[in-house]
Scaffold this motif. Structure first.
Motif, PDB file in Angstrom:
ATOM      1  N   ARG A  56       0.839  -1.205   0.000  1.00  0.00           N
ATOM      2  CA  ARG A  56       0.000   0.000   0.000  1.00  0.00           C
ATOM      3  C   ARG A  56       0.875   1.257   0.000  1.00  0.00           C
ATOM      4  O   ARG A  56       0.605   2.211  -0.757  1.00  0.00           O
ATOM      5  N   LEU A  57       1.899   1.278   0.829  1.00  0.00           N
ATOM      6  CA  LEU A  57       2.794   2.441   0.887  1.00  0.00           C
ATOM      7  C   LEU A  57       3.453   2.700  -0.466  1.00  0.00           C
ATOM      8  O   LEU A  57       3.433   3.819  -0.991  1.00  0.00           O
ATOM      9  N   ILE A  58       4.045   1.661  -1.029  1.00  0.00           N
ATOM     10  CA  ILE A  58       4.841   1.831  -2.244  1.00  0.00           C
ATOM     11  C   ILE A  58       3.975   2.243  -3.428  1.00  0.00           C
ATOM     12  O   ILE A  58       4.378   3.073  -4.256  1.00  0.00           O
ATOM     13  N   HIS A  59       2.777   1.703  -3.501  1.00  0.00           N
ATOM     14  CA  HIS A  59       1.919   2.018  -4.644  1.00  0.00           C
ATOM     15  C   HIS A  59       1.223   3.367  -4.511  1.00  0.00           C
ATOM     16  O   HIS A  59       0.931   4.022  -5.520  1.00  0.00           O
ATOM     17  N   ARG A  60       0.976   3.803  -3.280  1.00  0.00           N
ATOM     18  CA  ARG A  60       0.333   5.110  -3.091  1.00  0.00           C
ATOM     19  C   ARG A  60       1.334   6.248  -2.947  1.00  0.00           C
ATOM     20  O   ARG A  60       1.002   7.404  -3.220  1.00  0.00           O
ATOM     21  N   HIS A  61       2.536   5.902  -2.495  1.00  0.00           N
ATOM     22  CA  HIS A  61       3.561   6.936  -2.290  1.00  0.00           C
ATOM     23  C   HIS A  61       4.877   6.495  -2.917  1.00  0.00           C
ATOM     24  O   HIS A  61       5.879   6.252  -2.223  1.00  0.00           O
ATOM     25  N   PRO A  62       4.920   6.395  -4.239  1.00  0.00           N
ATOM     26  CA  PRO A  62       6.156   5.951  -4.903  1.00  0.00           C
ATOM     27  C   PRO A  62       7.334   6.874  -4.634  1.00  0.00           C
ATOM     28  O   PRO A  62       8.489   6.448  -4.706  1.00  0.00           O
ATOM     29  N   GLU A  63       7.034   8.139  -4.293  1.00  0.00           N
ATOM     30  CA  GLU A  63       8.117   9.096  -4.025  1.00  0.00           C
ATOM     31  C   GLU A  63       8.915   8.729  -2.784  1.00  0.00           C
ATOM     32  O   GLU A  63      10.020   9.258  -2.577  1.00  0.00           O
ATOM     33  N   CYS A  64       8.380   7.838  -1.951  1.00  0.00           N
ATOM     34  CA  CYS A  64       9.081   7.447  -0.731  1.00  0.00           C
ATOM     35  C   CYS A  64      10.260   6.513  -0.998  1.00  0.00           C
ATOM     36  O   CYS A  64      11.116   6.332  -0.138  1.00  0.00           O
ATOM     37  N   ILE A  65      10.292   5.890  -2.175  1.00  0.00           N
ATOM     38  CA  ILE A  65      11.284   4.867  -2.482  1.00  0.00           C
ATOM     39  C   ILE A  65      12.273   5.403  -3.507  1.00  0.00           C
ATOM     40  O   ILE A  65      11.884   6.051  -4.487  1.00  0.00           O
ATOM     41  N   SER A  66      13.543   5.133  -3.290  1.00  0.00           N
ATOM     42  CA  SER A  66      14.578   5.584  -4.205  1.00  0.00           C
ATOM     43  C   SER A  66      14.257   5.134  -5.631  1.00  0.00           C
ATOM     44  O   SER A  66      13.985   3.951  -5.872  1.00  0.00           O
ATOM     45  N   ASN A  67      14.274   6.087  -6.557  1.00  0.00           N
ATOM     46  CA  ASN A  67      13.979   5.833  -7.971  1.00  0.00           C
ATOM     47  C   ASN A  67      12.579   5.254  -8.182  1.00  0.00           C
ATOM     48  O   ASN A  67      12.309   4.640  -9.219  1.00  0.00           O
ATOM     49  N   GLU A  68      11.707   5.448  -7.201  1.00  0.00           N
ATOM     50  CA  GLU A  68      10.330   4.952  -7.259  1.00  0.00           C
ATOM     51  C   GLU A  68      10.268   3.455  -7.579  1.00  0.00           C
ATOM     52  O   GLU A  68       9.374   2.964  -8.282  1.00  0.00           O
ATOM     53  N   ALA A  69      11.230   2.735  -7.029  1.00  0.00           N
ATOM     54  CA  ALA A  69      11.280   1.284  -7.232  1.00  0.00           C
ATOM     55  C   ALA A  69      10.151   0.614  -6.458  1.00  0.00           C
ATOM     56  O   ALA A  69       9.609   1.172  -5.497  1.00  0.00           O
ATOM     57  N   THR A  70       9.801  -0.594  -6.865  1.00  0.00           N
ATOM     58  CA  THR A  70       8.813  -1.395  -6.143  1.00  0.00           C
ATOM     59  C   THR A  70       9.394  -2.783  -5.874  1.00  0.00           C
ATOM     60  O   THR A  70      10.399  -3.180  -6.457  1.00  0.00           O
ATOM     61  N   ALA A  71       8.711  -3.511  -5.000  1.00  0.00           N
ATOM     62  CA  ALA A  71       9.063  -4.911  -4.736  1.00  0.00           C
ATOM     63  C   ALA A  71       8.071  -5.852  -5.408  1.00  0.00           C
ATOM     64  O   ALA A  71       7.945  -7.012  -5.011  1.00  0.00           O
ATOM     65  N   ASP A  72       7.378  -5.363  -6.429  1.00  0.00           N
ATOM     66  CA  ASP A  72       6.351  -6.167  -7.081  1.00  0.00           C
ATOM     67  C   ASP A  72       6.934  -7.459  -7.665  1.00  0.00           C
ATOM     68  O   ASP A  72       6.269  -8.500  -7.668  1.00  0.00           O
ATOM     69  N   VAL A  73       8.161  -7.373  -8.156  1.00  0.00           N
ATOM     70  CA  VAL A  73       8.864  -8.552  -8.683  1.00  0.00           C
ATOM     71  C   VAL A  73      10.081  -8.880  -7.821  1.00  0.00           C
ATOM     72  O   VAL A  73      10.361 -10.045  -7.546  1.00  0.00           O
ATOM     73  N   ALA A  74      10.770  -7.831  -7.380  1.00  0.00           N
ATOM     74  CA  ALA A  74      11.982  -7.991  -6.558  1.00  0.00           C
ATOM     75  C   ALA A  74      12.926  -8.992  -7.222  1.00  0.00           C
ATOM     76  O   ALA A  74      13.181  -8.896  -8.423  1.00  0.00           O
ATOM     77  N   ALA A  75      13.437  -9.961  -6.458  1.00  0.00           N
ATOM     78  CA  ALA A  75      14.329 -10.978  -7.032  1.00  0.00           C
ATOM     79  C   ALA A  75      13.550 -12.179  -7.569  1.00  0.00           C
ATOM     80  O   ALA A  75      14.139 -13.172  -7.986  1.00  0.00           O
ATOM     81  N   ASP A  76      12.219 -12.101  -7.520  1.00  0.00           N
ATOM     82  CA  ASP A  76      11.324 -13.148  -8.027  1.00  0.00           C
ATOM     83  C   ASP A  76      11.585 -14.500  -7.365  1.00  0.00           C
ATOM     84  O   ASP A  76      11.476 -15.557  -8.004  1.00  0.00           O
ATOM     85  N   SER A  77      11.894 -14.471  -6.073  1.00  0.00           N
ATOM     86  CA  SER A  77      12.178 -15.728  -5.374  1.00  0.00           C
ATOM     87  C   SER A  77      10.939 -16.613  -5.253  1.00  0.00           C
ATOM     88  O   SER A  77      11.070 -17.818  -4.998  1.00  0.00           O
TER      89      SER A  77
END
Length: 499
Positions: A56-77
Motif C-alpha cells: 500500500r505504501l509503495i503504490h500510493r507513495h512511490p516518491e518514498c522509495i529511491s527511484n520509485e522502485a517497487t518490490a512487485d517482482v523484486a528478485a522473483d524468489s
C-alpha cells in the motif's frame, strides 16, 4: 570528526593484545545467510497473496522509495526459490533464514481465508532446503503486515496479539515438523519507530512519542503469546526453539566524561533494552531509565499518565523469559554524547532519550550508505554487552552485512565479513560470549525498503533489469565458502592492527 580516533584505535587494538588471535571457529558454530519475504519474493498480487502495508505504501507513495522502485517482482524468489537454495548450497551454508509473508498465507490476516498456494510455496522451500542439508530458520514477521489488519490499526491495536497467536499456531502446525528455529519478529525497534515516519509503512499513522510505545507494547505481548503457545502445545512434540531478532548498533561515548558514558548506555537501553529488558532480563519490564524519563516528560507535558504504557505484574511475568535464544542484527557503530546545551523538542522518543548527539567517525569506511560504517570492534562490544546484561544468553547473529553498488569484485564485503567474524571469535574466546552462529545479510541482492535497489548487500548479484533475475556469485561468496570449508578465517584478509 576525528577527535575520538585515539579511543577507537585503543579499542580496536585491544583485540590483538596478549595471546595470538584464535581464528578457528568452535565446533558446532553455524554459518548461514538471511533474506526476507517482501525483499525477495515478488509475486505481490498473484497466487492468492493479499495486500500488505508495504504494498500500500509503495503504490500510493512511490516518491518514498529511491527511484520509485517497487518490490512487485523484486528478485522473483517466489518463482526462483530453487536458485536461492542452489546458491546457499554452493556457499556451504548450514542454515538459511527467511521470513514468511503473513498476507501470502492469510490474505485477510485472519483464519477466515487460508491461501493454499502460499502454504505450498513455503512447504516447497523448506523441503528443498532440507534436501540440501540446509536448516530452515524462519522469521514469522519481517515488516509486511496484511493491509486488512493495518486498516484496523495494525500493531497499535491490542487485538494484534490474538491475530498473531492465530498466525503463529498455523505456522507451527504447518511447518513445525521440519522448522526447528523460529524468530517471532524481526527488528521491533525499526517496526515501532517506523510508525512515526511518513515514508515507512503504514505512513498514515505518524504519531511520534505515542505510536511507537503503543506498538512495542502490543508487539512484546504478541511475541510472548507466540512463545508460550509453542511451550504449551508444540515444544514437546516438535522440539524446536523460539526467539526474537533485535537490531543493535554499538554505542561509543564521544569522551570518557560521566555524561557521555551515561549517554551511550542510555542510547543502548532505549534502542535495545526497550524490548530486550522485558524478555531477557531477570526482573523483566521496560528499562528503568525509560520508565523514569518518559514518565517525567509526560507529566511535564500535562499528561495524566506516562506515554510509555504499563504492563502490570502478570504481563511482566508472562513476557519475562519468553526466549530460547537472542537473535541479533548488527551492522555498525555510532558515537554518542550529550548535547552541549539541554534541548527540548516536540513530543518524541528522541526527546525522551535526551536528544542525544549521534555521530560517526570520518575515518570509518562506508559503502553505498554513509550510515553503514565499517567498525569491526563494535561487533565484539555489542555481543559482550548483550551477554553481560542478559545472563549469558545464547546469541544467533541473524543479520550482518555490507552494502555497496553491486560490484562482483566486492573486496570490501570480503574484508567486512572476515573482520567482523574475527570480532565474533574474540567475543567467544576472550569474553566467553555464547554465539551459536552467524547469518550473512544477505544471500542475494534484494529490495532494500526505502533505498529500493540503490544499495546491494548480497553475496550473489541480481540484475533487476533482467526479467530472468539471474543469481551471479560475487567474489565474497567464494571467500565465505572457504571460511566454512576450512572453519577458520583467511588471515590474508584480516586487518593489521599495530600494537
Amino acid at each position: 570528526m576525528h577527535a575520538t580516533a585515539p579511543l577507537l584505535l585503543l579499542l580496536a587494538a585491544a583485540c590483538s593484545l596478549g595471546a595470538p588471535r584464535n581464528t578457528s571457529f568452535p565446533q558446532g558454530f553455524l554459518f548461514g545467510a538471511s533474506s526476507a519475504a517482501y525483499q525477495v519474493e515478488g509475486a505481490w498480487n498473484t497466487s492468492g497473496r493479499g495486500e500488505s502495508n508495504w504494498d500500500r505504501l509503495i503504490h500510493r507513495h512511490p516518491e518514498c522509495i529511491s527511484n520509485e522502485a517497487t518490490a512487485d517482482v523484486a528478485a522473483d524468489s517466489y518463482h526462483k526459490y530453487q536458485e536461492d537454495v542452489r546458491a546457499a548450497k554452493e556457499v556451504g551454508f548450514d542454515f538459511y533464514r527467511f521470513s514468511i509473508s503473513w498476507p501470502r498465507i492469510m490474505p485477510q490476516g485472519n483464519l477466515s481465508l487460508i491461501n493454499q498456494d502460499g502454504i505450498d510455496y513455503y512447504n516447497n522451500l523448506i523441503n528443498a532446503l532440507l534436501a540440501n542439508n540446509i536448516q530452515p530458520v524462519v522469521t514469522m514477521f519481517h515488516w509486511d503486515l496484511p493491509q486488512s489488519l493495518q486498516d484496523l490499526g495494525g500493531l497499535m491495536n491490542p487485538a494484534i496479539v490474538d491475530y498473531f497467536e492465530d498466525y503463529a499456531r498455523l505456522l507451527y502446525t504447518t511447518y513445525g515438523d521440519r522448522v526447528k528455529l523460529w524468530t517471532t519478529f524481526n527488528e521491533p525497534y525499526e517496526i515501532s519507530v517506523g510508525l512515526t515516519s511518513a515514508c515507512e509503512a503504514p505512513a498514515d499513522l505518524v504519531s511520534p512519542g505515542f505510536g511507537e510505545y503503543l506498538a512495542m507494547h502490543n508487539l512484546l505481548k504478541a511475541h510472548a503469546t507466540a512463545y508460550r503457545l509453542y511451550d504449551r502445545e508444540f515444544r514437546r512434540r516438535q522440539g524446536g526453539k523460539v526467539g526474537i531478532t533485535l537490531s543493535a548498533a554499538w554505542a561509543v561515548p564521544k569522551s570518557q566524561s560521566a555524561a557521555d558514558l551515561e549517554a551511550a548506555e542510555r542510547y543502548l537501553q532505549f534502542t535495545v533494552g526497550w524490548f530486550a529488558h522485558p524478555i531477557f532480563s531477570q526482573e523483566g519490564d521496560y528499562p528503568s531509565v525509560m520508565k523514569e524519563r518518559v514518565a517525567r516528560n509526560s507529566k511535564a507535558e500535562g499528561l495524566r499518565r506516562s506515554r510509555l504504557p504499563e504492563f502490570g505484574p502478570e504481563w511482566v511475568d508472562y513476557i519475562k523469559g519468553s526466549y530460547d535464544f537472542f537473535g541479533l542484527n548488527h551492522y555498525t557503530t555510532k558515537i554518542l554524547s550529550e548535547p552541549a546545551t539541554a534541548t527540548v523538542s516536540q513530543i518524541s522518543m528522541a526527546n525522551d532519550m535526551g536528544n542525544l548527539v549521534t555521530e560517526q567517525d570520518d575515518a570509518w569506511p562506508y559503502g553505498a550508505a554513509t550510515y553503514f560504517r565499517y567498525v569491526p570492534f563494535g561487533m565484539r562490544n555489542i555481543l559482550k554487552w548483550v551477554s553481560e546484561r542478559y545472563n549469558g544468553v545464547d546469541i544467533l547473529i541473524t543479520e550482518n552485512g555490507w552494502c555497496d553498488s553491486g560490484e562482483l569484485n566486492d573486496t570490501m564485503r570480503t574484508r567486512f565479513y572476515v573482520n567482523y567474524l574475527a570480532a565474533v571469535l574474540d567475543a567467544i574466546y576472550l569474553d566467553n560470549v555464547q554465539v551459536i552462529g552467524h547469518a550473512a545479510w544477505s544471500l542475494i541482492d534484494n529490495f532494500e525498503w526505502a533505498s529500493g535497489y540503490s544499495m546491494k548487500f548480497g553475496l550473489y548479484y541480481v540484475d533487476f533489469n533482467d526479467p530472468d533475475r539471474p543469481r551471479v556469485p560475487k567474489d565474497s561468496s567464494k571467500v565465505y565458502a572457504s571460511m566454512i570449508k576450512n572453519r577458520s578465517l583467511p588471515e590474508e584478509y584480516l586487518d593489521k592492527v599495530e600494537e
